[in-house]
Design a protein around this motif. Structure first.
Motif, PDB file in Angstrom:
ATOM      1  N   GLY A  66       0.711  -1.198  -0.004  1.00  0.00           N
ATOM      2  CA  GLY A  66      -0.234   0.047   0.042  1.00  0.00           C
ATOM      3  C   GLY A  66       0.839   1.275   0.094  1.00  0.00           C
ATOM      4  N   PRO A  96      -8.451  -3.651   9.138  1.00  0.00           N
ATOM      5  CA  PRO A  96      -7.551  -2.421   8.942  1.00  0.00           C
ATOM      6  C   PRO A  96      -6.311  -2.588   9.547  1.00  0.00           C
ATOM      7  N   PRO A  97      -5.085  -1.899   9.016  1.00  0.00           N
ATOM      8  CA  PRO A  97      -5.108  -1.335   7.700  1.00  0.00           C
ATOM      9  C   PRO A  97      -4.580  -2.198   6.517  1.00  0.00           C
ATOM     10  N   ASN A  99      -6.631  -4.299   4.805  1.00  0.00           N
ATOM     11  CA  ASN A  99      -7.560  -4.130   3.771  1.00  0.00           C
ATOM     12  C   ASN A  99      -7.573  -2.869   2.921  1.00  0.00           C
ATOM     13  N   ARG A 100      -6.853  -1.952   3.532  1.00  0.00           N
ATOM     14  CA  ARG A 100      -6.494  -0.677   2.550  1.00  0.00           C
ATOM     15  C   ARG A 100      -5.317  -0.955   1.664  1.00  0.00           C
ATOM     16  N   ALA A 103      -6.774  -2.960  -1.082  1.00  0.00           N
ATOM     17  CA  ALA A 103      -7.436  -2.034  -2.168  1.00  0.00           C
ATOM     18  C   ALA A 103      -6.608  -1.175  -2.944  1.00  0.00           C
TER      19      ALA A 103
END
Length: 336
Positions: A66, A96-97, A99-100, A103
């Protein structure tokens, strides 16, 4: 990709012709090891994105993945994410985090899978097939090569982290059963981890037939394997991990050893018949080990099959070429 240069942000100096940028990690808490490490690499923001053609990280939910996505400018440099993930419903993706990071990873240009199961995982999670390439890991088949004269001694090699998920405790217990029928059988253990004390205690017992070799480099591992008759581990899944491939399997087979291991995750991508994949019980492991330890001819036949497959499918130089082709293919489609 002739002429490629690599810069690595890493805590330890990498091996090879690589520019090293010594880096540490920012870790708010020490939890979630492996691909789920709660950590961001320091120093990435000091690198100029336009100086690079690619930025490459490991695993979709890695926070560094990320971080790298956010570091790029106008989708440059191109981004590759290397993944071994084989759990269809990885629970970290919901937390979280992490999942960010997942994405953010969807904007990457290449998803380089180390196992076939990783491709299925990506497709199951909605990642585009045209960005996915599968290149299996390679091993140096010159370093990991069979002994000139295979050992006649009934020696079992365990080379893996000394942790519950790799099953050294199960292997130690299986060896007790093996030695009831074959008292001269021995177990040599290489690695480190939370169960080291248990292995050290067994090694200190003269009646156990266990040797603790400690942490070894590639040449040390290859030498250990060449003096062994069988390779064995006993992986078992955790809440967020299951065996994906296992490089140690490839190294052992390249050295001409048969493998006995438990069925776990997708390790059948590395361990194929006529090797033995058994149920996760001490008795099944012991039976599998005795099958090879008491039959030198069978060991030799299986070892030859294993060596030939490693040279054909997992030779390091060949797999590096295939990996370069994957990057070059994406570059072509991206107009670079």
């Amino acid at each position: 990709m002739p002429g490629t240069s690599v810069t690595a942000l890493a805590a330890q100096e990498p091996v090879g012709d690589i520019t090293w940028v010594p880096s540490t990690y920012r870790r708010p808490v020490k939890r979630f090891i492996e691909a789920g490490a709660l950590a961001w690499v320091r120093g990435l923001d000091e690198q100029e994105p336009s100086a690079y053609d690619w930025v490459t990280t490991l695993e979709l939910c890695s926070l560094v993945t990320g971080q790298a996505s956010g570091w790029r400018r106008d989708r440059r440099p191109l981004q590759a994410v290397i993944t071994w993930e084989n759990l269809p419903d990885q629970p970290l993706y919901k937390v979280p985090p992490y999942n960010r990071a997942v994405a953010a990873s969807r904007g990457a240009d290449l998803f380089l899978c180390m196992v076939d199961a990783a491709r299925e995982h990506l497709l199951d999670n909605g990642f585009p097939d045209h960005k996915i390439r599968v290149v299996k890991p390679g091993v140096d088949t010159t370093i990991f090569a069979p002994a000139d004269h295979p050992t006649a001694a009934p020696t079992v090699a365990f080379v893996s982290p000394l942790a519950p998920n790799k099953g050294i405790d199960r292997v130690l217990d299986a060896m007790k059963l093996v030695r009831r029928q074959l008292p001269e059988a021995r177990l040599v253990v290489a690695g480190n981890g939370p169960l080291r004390d248990r292995v050290a205690a067994a090694a200190a017992d003269p009646s156990a037939g266990v040797t603790l070799a400690g942490q070894l480099d590639a040449h040390g591992v290859a030498d250990l394997l060449r003096h062994a008759a069988v390779f064995c581990t006993a992986p078992r899944p955790t809440w967020k991990w299951t065996e994906q491939l296992g490089l140690a399997y490839l190294e052992a087979q390249a050295c001409g050893l048969p493998v006995v291991t438990t069925r776990c995750g997708t390790n059948d991508e590395a361990v194929q018949p006529p090797n033995l994949m058994v149920e996760d019980t001490v008795e099944a492991l012991a039976d599998g080990l005795l099958t090879f330890l008491t039959d030198a001819d069978r060991r030799l036949r299986v070892g030859v099959v294993n060596r030939d497959r490693m040279v054909a499918d997992h030779d390091l130089a060949t797999q590096c070429v295939r990996m370069g082709e994957a990057f070059a293919d994406i570059e072509t489609h991206a107009g670079r």
